[in-house]
Design a protein around this motif. Structure first.
Motif, PDB file in Angstrom:
ATOM      1  N   VAL A  87       0.856  -1.176   0.000  1.00 43.26           N
ATOM      2  CA  VAL A  87       0.000   0.000   0.000  1.00 43.26           C
ATOM      3  C   VAL A  87       0.897   1.233   0.000  1.00 43.26           C
ATOM      4  O   VAL A  87       1.866   1.310   0.763  1.00 43.26           O
ATOM      5  N   LEU A  88       0.589   2.185  -0.881  1.00 43.72           N
ATOM      6  CA  LEU A  88       1.238   3.499  -0.887  1.00 43.72           C
ATOM      7  C   LEU A  88       0.190   4.510  -0.480  1.00 43.72           C
ATOM      8  O   LEU A  88      -0.897   4.572  -1.076  1.00 43.72           O
ATOM      9  N   LEU A  89       0.491   5.280   0.531  1.00 47.05           N
ATOM     10  CA  LEU A  89      -0.443   6.251   1.068  1.00 47.05           C
ATOM     11  C   LEU A  89       0.163   7.638   0.873  1.00 47.05           C
ATOM     12  O   LEU A  89       1.256   7.906   1.358  1.00 47.05           O
ATOM     13  N   HIS A  90      -0.527   8.506   0.112  1.00 49.51           N
ATOM     14  CA  HIS A  90      -0.048   9.867  -0.113  1.00 49.51           C
ATOM     15  C   HIS A  90      -0.871  10.816   0.747  1.00 49.51           C
ATOM     16  O   HIS A  90      -2.108  10.813   0.687  1.00 49.51           O
ATOM     17  N   CYS A  91      -0.178  11.638   1.544  1.00 51.96           N
ATOM     18  CA  CYS A  91      -0.835  12.539   2.490  1.00 51.96           C
ATOM     19  C   CYS A  91      -0.192  13.922   2.428  1.00 51.96           C
ATOM     20  O   CYS A  91       0.952  14.069   1.985  1.00 51.96           O
ATOM     21  N   THR A  92      -0.942  14.923   2.910  1.00 48.91           N
ATOM     22  CA  THR A  92      -0.370  16.262   3.039  1.00 48.91           C
ATOM     23  C   THR A  92       0.281  16.397   4.409  1.00 48.91           C
ATOM     24  O   THR A  92       0.050  15.575   5.300  1.00 48.91           O
ATOM     25  N   ASN A  93       1.053  17.457   4.565  1.00 45.32           N
ATOM     26  CA  ASN A  93       1.649  17.734   5.875  1.00 45.32           C
ATOM     27  C   ASN A  93       0.587  18.116   6.901  1.00 45.32           C
ATOM     28  O   ASN A  93       0.850  18.129   8.096  1.00 45.32           O
ATOM     29  N   ASN A  94      -0.634  18.428   6.431  1.00 44.99           N
ATOM     30  CA  ASN A  94      -1.740  18.792   7.328  1.00 44.99           C
ATOM     31  C   ASN A  94      -2.618  17.593   7.671  1.00 44.99           C
ATOM     32  O   ASN A  94      -3.776  17.765   8.053  1.00 44.99           O
ATOM     33  N   ASN A  95      -2.101  16.373   7.486  1.00 44.68           N
ATOM     34  CA  ASN A  95      -2.786  15.152   7.878  1.00 44.68           C
ATOM     35  C   ASN A  95      -4.010  14.830   7.015  1.00 44.68           C
ATOM     36  O   ASN A  95      -4.944  14.182   7.460  1.00 44.68           O
ATOM     37  N   GLU A  96      -4.025  15.288   5.770  1.00 45.16           N
ATOM     38  CA  GLU A  96      -5.128  14.994   4.862  1.00 45.16           C
ATOM     39  C   GLU A  96      -4.702  13.926   3.862  1.00 45.16           C
ATOM     40  O   GLU A  96      -3.628  14.013   3.268  1.00 45.16           O
ATOM     41  N   LEU A  97      -5.550  12.941   3.669  1.00 46.30           N
ATOM     42  CA  LEU A  97      -5.283  11.878   2.699  1.00 46.30           C
ATOM     43  C   LEU A  97      -5.477  12.419   1.286  1.00 46.30           C
ATOM     44  O   LEU A  97      -6.510  13.018   0.983  1.00 46.30           O
ATOM     45  N   ILE A  98      -4.484  12.212   0.419  1.00 48.05           N
ATOM     46  CA  ILE A  98      -4.585  12.610  -0.982  1.00 48.05           C
ATOM     47  C   ILE A  98      -5.046  11.418  -1.813  1.00 48.05           C
ATOM     48  O   ILE A  98      -6.015  11.499  -2.550  1.00 48.05           O
ATOM     49  N   HIS A  99      -4.333  10.303  -1.669  1.00 47.80           N
ATOM     50  CA  HIS A  99      -4.683   9.103  -2.442  1.00 47.80           C
ATOM     51  C   HIS A  99      -4.069   7.871  -1.795  1.00 47.80           C
ATOM     52  O   HIS A  99      -3.037   7.944  -1.153  1.00 47.80           O
ATOM     53  N   LEU A 100      -4.741   6.742  -1.980  1.00 42.21           N
ATOM     54  CA  LEU A 100      -4.248   5.452  -1.512  1.00 42.21           C
ATOM     55  C   LEU A 100      -4.100   4.544  -2.723  1.00 42.21           C
ATOM     56  O   LEU A 100      -5.051   4.375  -3.496  1.00 42.21           O
ATOM     57  N   TYR A 101      -2.910   4.014  -2.932  1.00 42.03           N
ATOM     58  CA  TYR A 101      -2.627   3.055  -4.001  1.00 42.03           C
ATOM     59  C   TYR A 101      -2.359   1.714  -3.351  1.00 42.03           C
ATOM     60  O   TYR A 101      -1.699   1.650  -2.317  1.00 42.03           O
ATOM     61  N   LYS A 102      -2.858   0.619  -3.948  1.00 37.59           N
ATOM     62  CA  LYS A 102      -2.647  -0.698  -3.344  1.00 37.59           C
ATOM     63  C   LYS A 102      -2.471  -1.749  -4.411  1.00 37.59           C
ATOM     64  O   LYS A 102      -2.903  -1.574  -5.550  1.00 37.59           O
ATOM     65  N   SER A 103      -1.837  -2.856  -4.031  1.00 41.35           N
ATOM     66  CA  SER A 103      -1.772  -4.008  -4.923  1.00 41.35           C
ATOM     67  C   SER A 103      -3.179  -4.585  -5.046  1.00 41.35           C
ATOM     68  O   SER A 103      -4.042  -4.344  -4.209  1.00 41.35           O
ATOM     69  N   TYR A 104      -3.434  -5.327  -6.124  1.00 38.94           N
ATOM     70  CA  TYR A 104      -4.792  -5.762  -6.455  1.00 38.94           C
ATOM     71  C   TYR A 104      -5.528  -6.476  -5.332  1.00 38.94           C
ATOM     72  O   TYR A 104      -6.685  -6.219  -5.092  1.00 38.94           O
ATOM     73  N   HIS A 105      -4.881  -7.365  -4.620  1.00 35.67           N
ATOM     74  CA  HIS A 105      -5.565  -8.192  -3.627  1.00 35.67           C
ATOM     75  C   HIS A 105      -5.284  -7.759  -2.191  1.00 35.67           C
ATOM     76  O   HIS A 105      -5.579  -8.490  -1.257  1.00 35.67           O
ATOM     77  N   ALA A 106      -4.712  -6.589  -2.029  1.00 38.20           N
ATOM     78  CA  ALA A 106      -4.360  -6.118  -0.687  1.00 38.20           C
ATOM     79  C   ALA A 106      -5.618  -5.873   0.150  1.00 38.20           C
ATOM     80  O   ALA A 106      -6.528  -5.181  -0.284  1.00 38.20           O
ATOM     81  N   PRO A 107      -5.670  -6.460   1.341  1.00 41.80           N
ATOM     82  CA  PRO A 107      -6.830  -6.210   2.204  1.00 41.80           C
ATOM     83  C   PRO A 107      -6.726  -4.823   2.836  1.00 41.80           C
ATOM     84  O   PRO A 107      -5.693  -4.461   3.386  1.00 41.80           O
TER      85      PRO A 107
END
Length: 82
Positions: free
Chosen positions: A23-43
């Motif tokens: 899982v790749l999690l992209h966030c701002t310095n202000n604790n806001e989620l920008i986008h979540l990328y994951k492998s196909y079968h990642a729970p």
């Protein structure tokens, strides 16, 4: 001689994924989620707008934080593996 197709292992529908999940999690310095990328079968659970809460959910599932990388002056990438 057997048919080559008969000797190959065929995937079973519903068989659990046995590899690693990313899982790749992209966030701002202000604790806001920008986008979540994951492998196909990642729970995962549904991501929250709050980055810390999303990280908490992933860690509670069993993901391990492998790296934290600044993407720009106000964005951070978290790399998690299960």
């Amino acid at each position: 001689m057997r048919n080559k197709r008969e000797t190959q292992i065929q995937p079973i529908i519903g068989q659990a994924w046995t590899g690693r999940h990313v899982v790749l999690l992209h966030c701002t310095n202000n604790n806001e989620l920008i986008h979540l990328y994951k492998s196909y079968h990642a729970p995962i659970e549904p991501p929250r707008h709050n980055c810390a809460e999303t990280l908490s959910q992933l860690l509670s599932i069993g993901y391990r934080l492998m790296a934290i990388t600044p993407i720009s002056s106000n964005q951070i990438q978290y790399f998690l593996v299960l």
